[in-house]
Design an enzyme around this catalytic site. Structure first.
Site, PDB file in Angstrom:
ATOM      1  NE  ARG A 176     -15.098  -0.936 -16.764  1.00 22.37           N
ATOM      2  CZ  ARG A 176     -15.901  -1.261 -17.945  1.00 22.37           C
ATOM      3  NH1 ARG A 176     -15.834  -2.491 -18.466  1.00 22.37           N
ATOM      4  NH2 ARG A 176     -16.939  -0.567 -18.186  1.00 22.37           N
ATOM      5  CB  SER A 226     -17.577   4.675 -13.489  1.00 26.42           C
ATOM      6  OG  SER A 226     -18.306   4.894 -14.716  1.00 26.42           O
ATOM      7  CD  GLU A 296     -14.835   1.250 -13.821  1.00 26.02           C
ATOM      8  OE1 GLU A 296     -14.503   1.927 -14.847  1.00 26.02           O
ATOM      9  OE2 GLU A 296     -15.984   0.784 -13.532  1.00 26.02           O
TER      10      GLU A 296
END
Length: 303
Positions: A176, A226, A296
């Site tokens: 990420r 998410s 995230e």
């Protein structure tokens, strides 16, 4: 915002591409967020280059936005200029086994294009609800694959208004993360390197992955995907579920009953609701498991 900057933008660009005090709740998948001072939909890289140079001249901050699928915009909105990459910059062109894509193209559209051209490698992305520019920025991934495996190069515009081409080995991809987290670059075009395969087999894989996504994720509610990164050795959703937090609600924000890794907007949630819920989840999961969860989603804008 500097009114001279706004007037200059209206002189240089099509008025249909400019929006003053644009509510960001209409531009994110969470359906949350206050107004952007000025929202701009560019038609091409040259317009991105020009408006970034103008913003720098007028000392206006610049925020970049794709499909708004991994973003929480604060209730006070976003100061300065927001450049929204959309279908105006969503060209998809095949060049051999490569595909060259505008940053505003949706991942699912690129995955479908690849399948129709019997090109494999992007199946994992068929259900990710974001633009490809945002996916490169975040090194988005699913089902044990990520953008790192298919990105060959990225064309950007710098904060100074210069065009640069990044090779794959310069992108510093990790979980990420990409180089663009620490350097101011507007991602405008991406070259993907795929490989030939049977179109029917590619379609079957995509259908199976989409079915898995529909069966497990709360797709009927607005969300940012998410909420937390996967902590080493764990799954965030599992930790939240084991802590008994499914259904935990603050205002209009709720931990999904279907998948604890998602915070959903069950009705007029504010950014403050979501942030308070994130903090509660972090506190309770740490108290139970001694694992620190890291969001995230990106949080932008002002209070």
């Amino acid at each position: 915002m500097n009114k001279d900057f706004v007037r200059a933008c209206y002189r240089e660009f099509d008025a249909a591409c400019l929006f003053v005090d644009a509510p960001m709740r209409f531009h994110t998948t969470f359906r949350i967020g206050g107004p952007a001072d000025l929202l701009f939909y560019p038609n091409n890289t040259e317009e991105v280059q020009k408006i970034i140079h103008m913003a720098r001249t007028f000392n206006e901050p610049v925020t970049l936005l794709g499909n708004g699928s991994n973003i929480l915009v604060r209730d006070g909105g976003v100061r300065g200029l927001v450049i929204r990459f959309s279908r105006k910059m969503a060209q998809i062109v095949r060049e051999g086994t490569d595909v060259v894509v505008g940053a505003g193209a949706l991942l699912r559209d690129v995955a479908v294009f690849a399948q129709k051209n019997a090109l494999s490698g992007l199946e994992f992305a068929c259900g990710i609800p974001g633009s490809i520019g945002g996916a490169v920025f975040m090194n988005a991934g699913a089902y044990d694959d990520e953008m790192k495996s298919v990105v060959a190069s990225v064309k950007t515009v710098s904060a100074a208004g210069d065009i640069r081409l990044y090779a794959a080995n310069e992108l510093d991809f990790s979980y990420r993360h990409s180089i663009f987290h620490r350097c101011e670059q507007a991602i405008c075009e991406i070259r993907l390197h795929l490989h030939e395969a049977d179109a029917g087999c590619i379609m079957q894989t995509m259908e199976e992955l989409n079915q898995r996504r529909r069966s497990k994720q709360p797709l009927s509610y607005p969300s940012a995907g998410s909420t937390f990164k996967r902590p080493p050795g764990y799954f965030a959703g599992t930790l939240i579920d084991q802590t008994g937090l499914k259904g935990l609600t603050v205002g209009g924000a709720q931990v999904s009953q279907k998948h604890a890794g998602f915070i959903i907007n069950i009705g007029n949630a504010t950014s403050q609701d979501v942030q308070q819920l994130i903090a509660l989840i972090q506190q309770r999961v740490y108290a139970r498991h001694e694992v620190q969860l890291t969001p995230e989603l990106r949080i932008i804008g002002t209070l």
